[in-house]
Design an enzyme around this catalytic site. Structure first.
Site, PDB file in Angstrom:
ATOM      1  N   CYS A  85       0.841  -1.200   0.000  1.00  7.75           N
ATOM      2  CA  CYS A  85       0.000   0.000   0.000  1.00  7.75           C
ATOM      3  C   CYS A  85       0.881   1.256   0.000  1.00  7.75           C
ATOM      4  CB  CYS A  85      -0.964  -0.041   1.188  1.00  7.75           C
ATOM      5  SG  CYS A  85      -2.310   1.173   1.076  1.00  7.75           S
ATOM      6  N   HIS A 194      -3.449  -5.778   1.165  1.00 10.95           N
ATOM      7  CA  HIS A 194      -2.704  -5.993   2.406  1.00 10.95           C
ATOM      8  C   HIS A 194      -2.607  -7.476   2.793  1.00 10.95           C
ATOM      9  CE1 HIS A 194      -2.270  -1.801   3.913  1.00 10.95           C
ATOM     10  NE2 HIS A 194      -3.237  -1.607   3.028  1.00 10.95           N
ATOM     11  N   GLU A 196      -0.608  -8.744   4.902  1.00  8.18           N
ATOM     12  CA  GLU A 196      -0.310  -8.878   6.332  1.00  8.18           C
ATOM     13  C   GLU A 196      -1.567  -8.900   7.188  1.00  8.18           C
ATOM     14  OE1 GLU A 196      -0.381  -6.169   4.712  1.00  8.18           O
ATOM     15  OE2 GLU A 196      -0.570  -4.373   5.953  1.00  8.18           O
TER      16      GLU A 196
END
Length: 223
Positions: A85, A194, A196
């Site tokens: 991002c 994302h 993560e």
């Protein structure tokens, strides 16, 4: 395996990136934007957020942080680097990846779970996926529209450097539906969604994102 995770003023997702590294069996090492060394890490993650408030342009100030000069030098020597991002925006501003990210085409912040198609599983960050696999991870950004000139797009497509592509409707107006790309040597990867936030089905929509961090472990062990 030691993986550095950078925190800039305004970074939001460094804690989640550190958690993802630990889930994959690595040691997360905190790196501060003013650091002048990378503390002996094997790889670096530039996480999401709003570095320096995203003033001027997303990532435009962060690229000049002392730690980023170290990252650029290490990446040019082959160190794996992942930008997520805002991290993707910073890597483009630092010229580790081509192109730029601009405001979403409908001018709205997009926050949703997003299917991605894995286009390239030969990078340091995607070897755990099957080529053509579809993964579900969160997307949350207001300036995620990937843009590049025609010759750059042709080069990325021709060299297989599009790593992830959006499945279904394009959420932000990215050229060719591009969600993530890689450097020519496959060591630097940037993407807007994302991974993560999708490492454990208990807390994310899936654990599909964990494959990126496990892939890194594999690449470092083989090196």
């Amino acid at each position: 395996m030691r993986v550095g995770v950078i925190t800039f003023p305004g970074t939001l997702d460094d804690v989640d990136a550190e958690r993802a590294v630990r889930y994959a069996g690595g040691e997360a090492v905190k790196l501060w934007h003013a650091d002048h060394d990378l503390k002996g890490v094997d790889a670096v993650i530039v996480p999401g957020g709003f570095s320096y408030g995203d003033y001027l342009r997303c990532g435009a100030i962060a690229r000049f942080a002392p730690v980023m000069q170290e990252v650029v030098d290490a990446a040019r020597k082959g160190m794996p680097v992942l930008g997520i991002c805002n991290g993707f925006q910073i890597l483009c501003e630092a010229h580790l990846l081509p192109g730029a990210l601009i405001r979403n085409h409908k001018l709205h912040f997009v926050c949703r779970d997003q299917w991605l198609k894995v286009e390239n599983n030969s990078t340091a960050w995607t070897s755990r996926y099957d080529q053509g696999a579809e993964i579900l991870v969160p997307l949350k950004s207001g300036e995620g529209g990937y843009q590049a000139d025609r010759s750059t797009l042709d080069e990325l497509e021709g060299e297989g450097r599009v790593v992830f592509r959006y499945v279904g409707d394009d959420p932000n107006g990215s050229r060719n539906g591009i969600a993530g790309i890689t450097s020519a040597n496959g060591r630097v990867v940037g993407l807007m969604p994302h991974p993560e936030h999708a490492i454990d089905a208990l807390t994310g929509p899936t654990d599909d994102g964990l494959g990126m961090f496990l892939s890194l472990v594999d690449s470092v062990v083989k090196a």
